[in-house]
Design a protein around this motif. Structure first.
Motif, PDB file in Angstrom:
ATOM      1  N   ARG A 251       0.816  -1.219   0.000  1.00 41.10           N
ATOM      2  CA  ARG A 251       0.000   0.000   0.000  1.00 41.10           C
ATOM      3  C   ARG A 251       0.847   1.265   0.000  1.00 41.10           C
ATOM      4  NH1 ARG A 251      -5.349  -1.748   3.617  1.00 41.10           N
ATOM      5  NH2 ARG A 251      -5.230  -3.944   3.023  1.00 41.10           N
ATOM      6  N   ALA A 269      -3.873   0.723  -9.685  1.00 42.71           N
ATOM      7  CA  ALA A 269      -4.574  -0.496  -9.274  1.00 42.71           C
ATOM      8  C   ALA A 269      -3.685  -1.727  -9.455  1.00 42.71           C
ATOM      9  CB  ALA A 269      -5.867  -0.645 -10.066  1.00 42.71           C
ATOM     10  N   ARG A 270      -2.959  -1.783 -10.561  1.00 42.34           N
ATOM     11  CA  ARG A 270      -2.133  -2.961 -10.834  1.00 42.34           C
ATOM     12  C   ARG A 270      -1.034  -3.127  -9.794  1.00 42.34           C
ATOM     13  NH1 ARG A 270       2.427  -3.442 -13.924  1.00 42.34           N
ATOM     14  NH2 ARG A 270       2.118  -1.435 -14.972  1.00 42.34           N
ATOM     15  N   GLY A 272      -1.168  -1.730  -6.736  1.00 48.06           N
ATOM     16  CA  GLY A 272      -1.710  -1.585  -5.386  1.00 48.06           C
ATOM     17  C   GLY A 272      -1.292  -0.296  -4.717  1.00 48.06           C
ATOM     18  N   ARG A 312     -10.097   7.523  -9.904  1.00 43.47           N
ATOM     19  CA  ARG A 312     -11.099   6.621  -9.324  1.00 43.47           C
ATOM     20  C   ARG A 312     -11.571   5.607 -10.366  1.00 43.47           C
ATOM     21  NH1 ARG A 312     -13.842   7.394  -4.782  1.00 43.47           N
ATOM     22  NH2 ARG A 312     -13.615   9.669  -4.739  1.00 43.47           N
ATOM     23  N   GLY A 315      -9.685   2.431 -11.016  1.00 40.54           N
ATOM     24  CA  GLY A 315      -9.702   1.385  -9.999  1.00 40.54           C
ATOM     25  C   GLY A 315      -8.779   1.616  -8.825  1.00 40.54           C
ATOM     26  N   ALA A 316      -8.217   2.805  -8.714  1.00 39.58           N
ATOM     27  CA  ALA A 316      -7.311   3.087  -7.602  1.00 39.58           C
ATOM     28  C   ALA A 316      -8.089   3.329  -6.315  1.00 39.58           C
ATOM     29  CB  ALA A 316      -6.461   4.314  -7.917  1.00 39.58           C
ATOM     30  N   HIS A 317      -7.476   3.027  -5.188  1.00 39.46           N
ATOM     31  CA  HIS A 317      -7.997   3.455  -3.898  1.00 39.46           C
ATOM     32  C   HIS A 317      -7.672   4.936  -3.760  1.00 39.46           C
ATOM     33  CE1 HIS A 317      -9.269  -0.336  -1.989  1.00 39.46           C
ATOM     34  NE2 HIS A 317      -8.328  -0.883  -2.740  1.00 39.46           N
ATOM     35  N   GLU A 365     -11.526   4.897   2.816  1.00 47.57           N
ATOM     36  CA  GLU A 365     -10.265   4.816   2.079  1.00 47.57           C
ATOM     37  C   GLU A 365      -9.100   5.351   2.908  1.00 47.57           C
ATOM     38  OE1 GLU A 365     -10.290   2.814  -0.137  1.00 47.57           O
ATOM     39  OE2 GLU A 365     -11.081   3.483  -2.067  1.00 47.57           O
TER      40      GLU A 365
END
Length: 420
Positions: A251, A269-270, A272, A312, A315-317, A365
């Motif tokens: 993270r 996203a890929r 993390g 967003r 797919g990202a946090h 989040e």
């Protein structure tokens, strides 16, 4: 003005300061000085410093000569004029005021963006005395001069600080500066400064090495990256660290992301990687109100700027925060910016956020970013009792009026920390 007294005025973003002649004389930099990467003491045609000090490594050269700024300087550069220690009485008094303000704004958790072992012990003592009314996540500050041996302090902080209120396990560094002073690192030249694309505090090789060393020690990495080239360089380092050390739930984070190339969006996203952004930093009604950022970055990059919805959608946090003291810590003003931002021109992308998405980015989040989503960040059975009661139903409030809604009760860990 004040020719016999040193004076230094800090820019709102803490990336530029202006000192008068007396302050420059005391610091011994009236005729200039070497300040390190991506920083500068601007010089005039007369061979004297103009007083403009660009980036912390430049203005810290002046501030470190004045005792009141000692801790600030220590958080900006790795080294001061002397060994700076916390003034426990003064710091406690200031912190208590900051805690009262935070609670009144409905804040129950904060993520510090500078820190060291001494600072962590100070927070831990506040927790032990029952005076720490918010949860604090504190990093270990890294600088271009940081060595492998220095990282042991970050490891020690991870071991020591895993309590209910004080947690560590993170390092923080600056990759670049900001758009406003042309110190953010861009892939292409600035629209208003042809031939210049900014600079960085770390070369690609330096950051790659540092990312691998931190990741190998199980540390979460937090990087200030404003420009699209700085964001890419940071992602490259995170990717190499995963390839070298193995994939884990690290993270790692990038702070700000004020410009991002479309090719880099799916990498969050890929890999993390957590995207941490600040809604109130963005121009909201340009060109109705004057803002420097849009003209500096150029219309061709408007859709990539403060690209909350693109981040967003990839797919990202996505975490929202304030970056206080750069702007107000008030989450309601940040929410207003997220909900009410308008496209900067005809055909420009609309990055306005929904209320539901905005609340998630400010709560769940945020907990995810510090690997605490299993215990807080939601109103749910079994979660820690960190709760805020508002003066009105947020979902029944028009977006343009959201900043008028105020906290009337703040609860942290089941304890009332603010009551209107």
């Amino acid at each position: 003005m004040l020719p016999d007294r040193p004076l230094l005025i800090m820019g709102y973003d803490h990336h530029t300061a202006w000192g008068n002649t007396r302050a420059l004389e005391i610091a011994g930099v009236l005729h200039g000085a070497v300040t390190g990467p991506n920083s500068e003491i601007l010089m005039g045609d007369d061979g004297l410093a103009t007083g403009e000090l660009v980036e912390p490594a430049a203005y810290a050269v002046v501030l470190r000569h004045f005792e009141a700024w000692g801790r600030t300087v220590k958080g900006l550069i790795n080294g001061t004029a002397g060994e700076v220690k916390l003034n426990a009485v003064r710091e406690r008094r200031w912190l208590l005021e900051g805690l009262k303000l935070s609670a009144s704004l409905g804040i129950t958790s904060v993520h510090n963006m500078d820190g060291d072992l001494e600072q962590g012990l100070f927070y831990a003592a506040m927790e032990d005395s029952g005076d720490l009314s918010v949860r604090v996540n504190i990093p270990y500050s890294i600088f271009p001069t940081t060595t492998v041996e220095d990282l042991q302090e970050a490891v020690e902080m991870t071991r020591r600080f895993q309590s209910e209120k004080v947690r560590s396990g993170r390092v923080k560094l600056f990759m670049d500066g900001v758009m406003e002073s042309w110190t953010a690192l861009m892939l292409d030249d600035y629209a208003d400064r042809p031939g210049w694309a900014g600079d960085a505090l770390y070369s690609a090789d330096h950051f790659n090495w540092l990312a691998q060393e931190c990741d190998a020690r199980g540390l979460q990495i937090t990087v200030h990256a404003i420009g699209d080239a700085a964001v890419r360089r940071t992602l490259d380092g995170y990717e190499l660290a995963a390839q070298t050390n193995g994939i884990r739930d690290s993270r790692h984070r990038i702070e700000h992301i004020e410009c991002v190339h479309p090719d880099d969006l799916p990498r969050f996203a890929r890999l993390g990687v957590v995207a941490s952004m600040q809604p109130y930093h963005s121009p909201i009604t340009y060109p109705q109100t004057h803002e420097l950022f849009p003209s500096r970055v150029g219309a061709a990059r408007w859709d990539r700027s403060f690209a909350w919805q693109n981040v967003r959608g990839a797919g990202a946090h996505l975490v929202f925060g304030s970056d206080w003291p750069v702007v107000t810590p008030d989450p309601m003003i940040g929410m207003h910016a997220a909900l009410n931002r308008r496209a900067w021109g005809p055909g420009a992308f609309d990055h306005r956020q929904s209320l539901a998405d905005t609340l998630i980015s400010y709560t769940r989040e945020g907990a995810y970013a510090e690997i605490q989503e299993q215990v807080r960040g939601q109103v749910k059975v079994g979660m820690l009792a960190d709760l805020v009661l508002f003066s009105a139903d947020l979902f029944a409030t028009p977006p343009e009026a959201i900043a008028q809604v105020r906290p009337v009760l703040t609860i942290c860990d089941g304890r009332i920390t603010y009551e209107a």
